[in-house]
Design an enzyme around this catalytic site. Structure first.
Site, short mmCIF file in Angstrom:
data_model
loop_
_atom_site.label_atom_id
_atom_site.label_comp_id
_atom_site.label_asym_id
_atom_site.label_seq_id
_atom_site.Cartn_x
_atom_site.Cartn_y
_atom_site.Cartn_z
N HIS A 190 0.85 -1.40 -0.08
CA HIS A 190 -0.10 0.17 0.02
C HIS A 190 0.79 1.23 0.03
CE1 HIS A 190 -4.11 2.08 0.69
NE2 HIS A 190 -3.25 2.76 1.46
N HIS A 209 -10.09 2.46 -1.34
CA HIS A 209 -10.62 2.20 0.10
C HIS A 209 -11.17 0.94 0.01
CE1 HIS A 209 -10.16 4.25 4.35
NE2 HIS A 209 -8.91 4.17 3.75
N ASP A 251 -5.78 14.98 0.22
CA ASP A 251 -4.55 14.89 -0.52
C ASP A 251 -4.64 16.21 -1.63
OD1 ASP A 251 -3.56 12.48 0.12
OD2 ASP A 251 -4.67 11.49 -1.52
#
Length: 743
Positions: free
Chosen positions: A42, A88, A110
């Site tokens: 990840h 997600h 972000d």
């Protein structure tokens, strides 16, 4: 340290050995946890980094490509569009509401971390069949989570896509894209600079939620993993709204902010080591100074917590009180927790005690990178060779059309988007359900067209072609409203990369996406890879989602898909081929999920894009809609439903089902006043794009006549194959998803 500890954290024997080499000693428990999260797939992209280098990432408009929190593209007049898509998936399988909600929160951070004000959200969702009770529950909770967070923070969710399939029953996909606007000279970066500059934690307090969330997202969804609800974060959109406004106010103070990064996956560990490594500096953090909402938290828990609505900020020395003032104004904390150092080491203290000491580059640049073996799946050539010649025509074309319009992939997503506040901010120009989403660039007459596209079945049957089609379809969607494509962000959802067939799917998809982006001249500015989307050895259909942004220079020059007026000519731009392999028609009507994916012709795609943009800029067309899933039959139905008016069409030269349901690329459906016919034909000829008049707009019914057909056909001559009211099709199209969820 017992081997079971690092193995339970997701590290391999070889990786643990590499850590010993780097440190020259055994790591302590805090250090081991930091390595585990930062070397997870990840965070490190250790299984994908080599392949991702194939993607084109530069262009004349690109200000920031991959490597930062989001991509940045110049849109003129000193403004830039900032955008990114993230997944997600695993959290949404375990806790659908919070998984989806915190996915929204993370992608919004972000964007404003880069100095941009977020103005739009999109989502790309995959679920199991809606006949399954658990899939219905996940669907409804995910949509509620997206709505709950986006609506509360006041950012409109304006578009996206939804599809269902058996492969997503245990492993749903929840991808969220956010788009923001920044001044070019105000874009922020996530690099720490200046030894001695203070490091501050701002926003919410730190709790125990989300610990090892990055590791959790880097493994298959086993029953044990499904039980790890502590790995799912809990979001607070009202706190995030305060954080957003405080950060944007802070940026306005001039040179106060040196670097800033969201505390997302791997929390404080990721933000501190990545900021230090990007700046070529070190960082010292005292976890005892980090504000907490729970008593008794250990340094390990503080460093790995993924509590939401937090930022790590490096500020100019002496400006700490000003930062505290701004965040205090918004009811938020801003705590100085450390300082930048010049030795390249990430040093973690708990008061006077050093609890971790690791080179920042060891956690980032020195993370492992693998070139996995790949093997073509056995099914691939079988499907390429499948003979579809004997597939019969439907006995009832109207029934076939209704069944396709009721398919969750095709049907109106009104049940979904009606739960989203898609007009908050008053900048939404083309609303969800009315065509490709368009938002106004605030303070200008420019617009941004936004889309997310992927065909999971295409990508299963032929990953290269499927990914290339996703890029081409996204570009057509933007062009069909009058937008020039300017950038791509991708979310690559695949199974376990350690399995040869899954890695082959991944590599081929990236190769196809890279080739399409190069030919069409659209750079990839960033994105996300999500592996291990499988459970009980059942992998999801590979789903490389293409998020694309297009620029409309003048919002008065805009096209939408609905037919506008009776008497307009209806025409197809591009050549329709006998390509029903992998089609929605084949799957829904004949129960066949297979065959050859439609051929990819990117030069013709480019010519079609140029033609469509010329027609719209010349104000020659009344409506424009790309032809993709469901083919001409679906595009015609949508144009009538959205326009509230009927059409009469005549087909000839090809068997009717092959013409109506072919999913050939590089095509668009347009309508225009008869007086524009000569100019439309001239422009089509100039671009060498096929042009076919098929009918005219008018009435309240969709009427389709089929003339004599070539090849095998059950029809000896001309025949009326569809005669149905627009209202009848509209009820099916608009109601299908709601009916399925209520069953």
């Amino acid at each position: 340290m017992g081997s079971h500890v690092w193995q339970e954290m997701g590290l391999s024997t070889e990786e643990y050995g590499r850590i010993l080499e780097i440190l020259g000693r055994e790591p302590n428990f805090v250090e081991l946890g930091m390595f585990a999260v930062m070397w997870s797939e990840h965070c490190s992209y250790k299984n994908s980094r080599q392949v991702l280098r194939l993607l084109p990432t530069t262009g004349s408009r690109v200000i920031q490509g991959p490597g930062e929190n989001a991509g940045v593209v110049d849109i003129g007049d000193g403004l830039a569009v900032v955008f990114k898509i993230e997944s997600h998936n695993h959290p949404s399988a375990v806790e659908p509401y919070q998984g989806a909600a915190t996915g929204v929160g993370g992608i919004i951070r972000d964007i404003f971390t880069m100095g941009a004000r977020p103005i739009a959200l999109l989502d790309a969702l995959r679920f199991g069949p809606l006949s399954d009770a658990r899939s219905r529950q996940i669907f409804t909770q995910v949509v509620a989570g997206i709505a709950g967070y986006g609506n509360s923070i006041g950012i409109p969710t304006v578009g996206g896509e939804v599809a269902t399939h058996e492969s997503f029953r245990e492993s749903p996909l929840v991808n969220v894209m956010c788009v923001g606007i920044a001044r070019v000279d105000s874009v922020k970066k996530a690099a720490a600079e200046g030894p001695g500059n203070p490091v501050m934690v701002v926003g919410a307090r730190t709790g125990r939620d989300g610990i090892h969330g990055a590791t959790f997202a880097s493994a298959e969804l086993s029953p044990e993993a499904m039980a790890k609800r502590s790995a799912v974060q809990v979001g607070d959109p009202f706190m995030e709204k305060l954080l957003l406004e405080a950060c944007l106010e802070l940026y306005g103070l001039g040179e106060v902010v040196i670097g800033i990064q969201d505390m997302g996956a791997a929390g404080l560990t990721c933000s501190s080591c990545e900021m230090a490594a990007r700046g070529g500096v070190g960082m010292e953090i005292d976890v005892a100074r980090v504000p907490r909402r729970e008593e008794g938290m250990t340094p390990y828990e503080v460093m790995l917590s993924e509590s939401q609505e937090r930022m790590l900020v490096v500020v100019k020395a002496g400006s700490e009180h000003e930062v505290e003032r701004v965040f205090g104004k918004w009811g938020l904390e801003a705590a100085t927790v450390g300082r930048v150092t010049g030795d390249g080491v990430l040093r973690i203290r708990d008061g006077d005690a050093i609890v971790a000491e690791v080179p920042a580059a060891a956690l980032t640049e020195m993370a492992p990178s693998y070139t996995r073996e790949a093997r073509e799946p056995e099914y691939f050539h079988q499907e390429q060779a499948r003979n579809l010649a004997e597939v019969p025509e439907p006995d009832d074309y109207t029934d076939a059309l209704k069944r396709i319009l009721a398919s969750p992939r095709i049907a109106s997503k009104e049940w979904v988007y009606s739960q989203y506040d898609h007009q908050v901010g008053t900048n939404t120009v083309v609303l969800p359900g009315q065509g490709t989403s368009v938002v106004r660039v605030p303070g200008t007459n420019k617009g941004l067209a936004l889309t997310c596209d992927a065909n999971s079945l295409y990508c299963y049957l032929d990953p290269w072609a499927g990914a290339a089609h996703a890029v081409a379809e996204a570009a057509r969607n933007l062009a069909c409203v009058g937008a020039e494509p300017v950038g791509v962000t991708d979310c690559l959802n695949f199974g376990n990369p350690e399995k040869l067939e899954a890695f082959w799917q991944f590599r081929k998809a990236v190769e196809g996406m890279a080739h399409a982006c190069r030919v069409l001249g659209i750079p990839v500015t960033g994105g996300n890879v999500s592996f291990y989307n499988e459970s009980s050895s059942v992998a999801v259909h590979p789903t490389p989602v293409v998020g694309m942004v297009g620029l409309i220079e003048d919002l008065t020059c805009l096209a939408t898909p609905g037919f506008k007026r009776a008497g307009d000519v209806i025409a197809v731009l591009g050549r329709t081929k006998d390509e029903i392999g992998a089609s929605e028609y084949l799957a829904v009507v004949h129960g066949i999920e297979g065959g050859r994916v439609p051929a990819v012709d990117l030069e013709m795609e480019r010519a079609t894009l140029n033609l469509v943009l010329s027609l719209i800029s010349g104000r020659l067309v009344s409506s424009c809609l790309d032809l993709s899933e469901g083919g001409l039959a679906v595009a015609l139905s949508e144009a009538c439903i959205l326009g509230g008016i009927g059409a009469r069409v005549r087909l000839s030269g090809m068997r009717a089902d092959r013409y109506l349901f072919s999913e050939s690329g590089a095509r668009a459906l347009v309508s225009f006043h008869p007086s524009a016919l000569a100019e439309v034909k001239r422009l089509a000829s100039r671009e060498n794009v096929a042009f076919s008049i098929i009918g005219e707009v008018g009435g309240s019914r969709i009427v389709i006549d089929a003339g004599p057909a070539e090849g095998v056909s059950t029809r000896p001559g001309s025949q009326r194959i569809v005669d149905v009211t627009v209202g009848d099709l509209s009820r099916v199209y608009r109601g299908a998803i709601g009916w399925a969820l209520e069953s």
